[in-house]
Design an enzyme around this catalytic site. Structure first.
Site, PDB file in Angstrom:
ATOM      1  N   CYS A 150     -19.628 101.561 -11.750  1.00  0.00           N
ATOM      2  CA  CYS A 150     -18.444 101.439 -11.177  1.00  0.00           C
ATOM      3  C   CYS A 150     -17.712 100.355 -11.574  1.00  0.00           C
ATOM      4  O   CYS A 150     -16.304 100.489 -11.682  1.00  0.00           O
ATOM      5  CB  CYS A 150     -18.618 101.316  -9.832  1.00  0.00           C
ATOM      6  SG  CYS A 150     -19.561  99.659  -9.175  1.00  0.00           S
ATOM      7  N   LYS A 158     -30.169  96.258   0.726  1.00  0.00           N
ATOM      8  CA  LYS A 158     -28.895  95.569   0.533  1.00  0.00           C
ATOM      9  C   LYS A 158     -27.778  96.200   1.457  1.00  0.00           C
ATOM     10  O   LYS A 158     -27.712  97.491   1.481  1.00  0.00           O
ATOM     11  CB  LYS A 158     -28.251  95.792  -1.045  1.00  0.00           C
ATOM     12  CG  LYS A 158     -27.140  95.493  -1.397  1.00  0.00           C
ATOM     13  CD  LYS A 158     -26.672  95.885  -2.690  1.00  0.00           C
ATOM     14  CE  LYS A 158     -25.325  95.550  -2.944  1.00  0.00           C
ATOM     15  NZ  LYS A 158     -24.941  95.969  -4.134  1.00  0.00           N
ATOM     16  N   GLU A 174     -35.959 106.595   1.017  1.00  0.00           N
ATOM     17  CA  GLU A 174     -35.417 106.394  -0.415  1.00  0.00           C
ATOM     18  C   GLU A 174     -36.315 105.390  -0.995  1.00  0.00           C
ATOM     19  O   GLU A 174     -36.668 105.638  -2.283  1.00  0.00           O
ATOM     20  CB  GLU A 174     -34.027 105.671   0.169  1.00  0.00           C
ATOM     21  CG  GLU A 174     -32.730 106.575   0.213  1.00  0.00           C
ATOM     22  CD  GLU A 174     -32.234 106.938  -1.273  1.00  0.00           C
ATOM     23  OE1 GLU A 174     -32.992 106.679  -2.052  1.00  0.00           O
ATOM     24  OE2 GLU A 174     -31.371 107.732  -1.182  1.00  0.00           O
ATOM     25  N   LYS A 182     -29.675 101.105  -0.404  1.00  0.00           N
ATOM     26  CA  LYS A 182     -28.458 100.438  -0.360  1.00  0.00           C
ATOM     27  C   LYS A 182     -27.547 101.224   0.119  1.00  0.00           C
ATOM     28  O   LYS A 182     -27.117 102.293   0.007  1.00  0.00           O
ATOM     29  CB  LYS A 182     -28.065 100.418  -2.073  1.00  0.00           C
ATOM     30  CG  LYS A 182     -26.620 100.006  -2.150  1.00  0.00           C
ATOM     31  CD  LYS A 182     -26.038  99.830  -3.794  1.00  0.00           C
ATOM     32  CE  LYS A 182     -24.640  99.379  -3.765  1.00  0.00           C
ATOM     33  NZ  LYS A 182     -24.323  99.008  -5.011  1.00  0.00           N
ATOM     34  N   CYS A 200     -24.927 100.080 -13.419  1.00  0.00           N
ATOM     35  CA  CYS A 200     -24.069 100.958 -12.490  1.00  0.00           C
ATOM     36  C   CYS A 200     -22.914 101.124 -13.507  1.00  0.00           C
ATOM     37  O   CYS A 200     -22.562 100.627 -14.485  1.00  0.00           O
ATOM     38  CB  CYS A 200     -23.759 100.302 -11.213  1.00  0.00           C
ATOM     39  SG  CYS A 200     -22.915 101.253 -10.051  1.00  0.00           S
TER      40      CYS A 200
HETATM   41  C1  PBG Z   1     -22.469  98.255  -8.256  1.00  0.00           C
HETATM   42  C2  PBG Z   1     -22.707  97.050  -7.168  1.00  0.00           C
HETATM   43  C3  PBG Z   1     -22.046  96.611  -6.090  1.00  0.00           C
HETATM   44  C4  PBG Z   1     -22.761  95.289  -5.646  1.00  0.00           C
HETATM   45  C5  PBG Z   1     -23.744  95.276  -6.332  1.00  0.00           C
HETATM   46  N1  PBG Z   1     -23.656  96.222  -7.252  1.00  0.00           N
HETATM   47  C6  PBG Z   1     -20.730  97.261  -5.509  1.00  0.00           C
HETATM   48  C7  PBG Z   1     -20.650  98.314  -4.864  1.00  0.00           C
HETATM   49  O1  PBG Z   1     -21.728  99.193  -4.702  1.00  0.00           O
HETATM   50  O2  PBG Z   1     -19.592  98.562  -4.412  1.00  0.00           O
HETATM   51  C8  PBG Z   1     -22.206  94.693  -4.419  1.00  0.00           C
HETATM   52  C9  PBG Z   1     -22.740  93.167  -4.412  1.00  0.00           C
HETATM   53  C10 PBG Z   1     -21.995  92.232  -3.406  1.00  0.00           C
HETATM   54  O3  PBG Z   1     -21.043  92.773  -2.672  1.00  0.00           O
HETATM   55  O4  PBG Z   1     -22.138  91.298  -3.606  1.00  0.00           O
HETATM   56  N2  PBG Z   1     -22.549  99.359  -7.868  1.00  0.00           N
END
Ligand code: PBG
Length: 324
Positions: free
Chosen positions: A122, A248, A233, A195, A120
């Site tokens: 971010c 998730k 999805e 997700k 990812c």
């Molecule tokens: C990256 C990502 C996130 C999480 C896993 N990969 C954060 C998000 O989407 O903001 C969250 C994992 C957690 O809260 O333990 N995109």
């Protein structure tokens, strides 16, 4: 059969009887331990909203992985906090980036431990979004190119599995194509398929310093109100070549997990996310709940709903409890 012939309590009388008819089991083999890695040496910085979890520099991370491996945990998933962030998240796909270096070091020190790379942008973008911004929005197709590079560089450094968590459309097939074109057709993809745009990620964003600087993730992550959409999805990620699909967060979305289990015959994972961890940790700290029993109950519930394995910040603790 009418009462009193049928008495369900008969099989609950002793632990041995209960064990005999238990429908679900939890094994350390089904646990994945999430870890945060940052630049520097000798860094072990506690994450305030996730007591017991740290940002590790590579040296400490390797030791933590050795300790997890020693407890029988089969896999870790790595998240990186780069030296500096920029508009396009270049730290994510730098062949010498923080996660790439961490993967190499862990695989060298603990070759049998599976290392999963979270794919990812971010954590690496200055604006905190999971993709490149164009005209104020996350641009899907440009982002795919960077995700493909991220997955490739992780796999080239030795990642056993790559796990896209960005929720861009078409990322699984784009990543599959990239890996295959570079002789990495044996590297599986674990897709964060369903997700949700969840507030339960709050503590993670503190840990990874990845909160979006404007807007939110609702234009790409799923609406928590939707269940049928999750099945679409998941179906499309499987079609694109995902080897494992994931739901998730976990506990707030057990219905989605159970449905996915019924609908799809592929390995299914669930992510017990940071907010799920922090709520249990905080309530236990106050003495309001029994931490160990709650964490084990939450994990067995996630397994019961249908997850083959669980990504959880309780991995080491659960592994220790399963040993006794
Ligand atoms: C990256 C990502 C996130 C999480 C896993 N990969 C954060 C998000 O989407 O903001 C969250 C994992 C957690 O809260 O333990 N995109």
């Amino acid at each position: 059969m009418p009462f009193p012939i049928h008495r369900p309590r008969r099989l609950r009388r002793t632990e041995a009887l209960r064990g005999l008819v238990r429908e679900t089991t939890l094994s350390t083999k089904a646990l994945v331990y999430p870890l945060f890695v940052c630049p520097g040496t000798n860094v072990k910085a506690e994450i305030p909203s996730m007591p017991g979890h740290y940002r590790w520099s590579v040296d400490g991370l390797v030791e933590e992985c050795q300790s997890a491996h020693g407890l029988g945990i089969p896999a870790v998933i790595l998240f990186g906090i780069p030296e500096k962030k920029d508009e396009t998240g270049s730290g994510a796909y730098d062949p010498k980036g923080i996660v790439q270096r961490a993967i190499r070091a862990v695989k060298k020190a603990v070759p049998d431990l599976l290392v999963i790379g979270d794919v990812c942008l971010c954590e690496y973008t200055s604006h905190g979004h999971c993709g490149v911004i164009k005209d104020g929005e996350v641009e899907n197709d440009l982002t795919l190119e960077l995700l493909a590079k991220t997955a490739l560089t992780q796999a080239q450094e030795g990642a056993d599995i790559v796990a896209p968590s960005d929720m861009m459309d078409g990322r699984v097939s784009r990543i599959r194509r990239e890996l295959d074109a570079h002789g990495l057709s044996g590297t599986p993809i674990l897709a964060y398929a369903a997700k949700y745009a969840s507030t339960f990620y709050g503590p993670f964003r503190e840990a990874a310093d990845s909160a979006p600087q404007f807007g939110d993730r609702k234009p790409y992550q799923m609406d928590p109100a939707n269940q049928r959409e999750a099945l679409r999805e998941i179906a499309s990620d499987i079609e694109e070549g995902a080897d494992i699909v994931m739901v998730k967060p976990a506990l707030p979305f057990l219905d989605v997990l159970a449905l996915a289990r019924r609908e799809f015959d592929v390995p299914l994972a669930a992510y017990q996310v940071s907010g799920e961890y922090s709520m249990i940790a905080a309530a236990a700290e106050k003495g309001w709940i029994d931490r160990e029993r709650i964490l084990m109950e939450s994990l067995i519930s996630i397994r019961r709903a249908g997850a083959d394995f669980v990504l959880t910040y309780f991995a080491k603790e659960a592994a220790r409890l399963l040993k006794c």
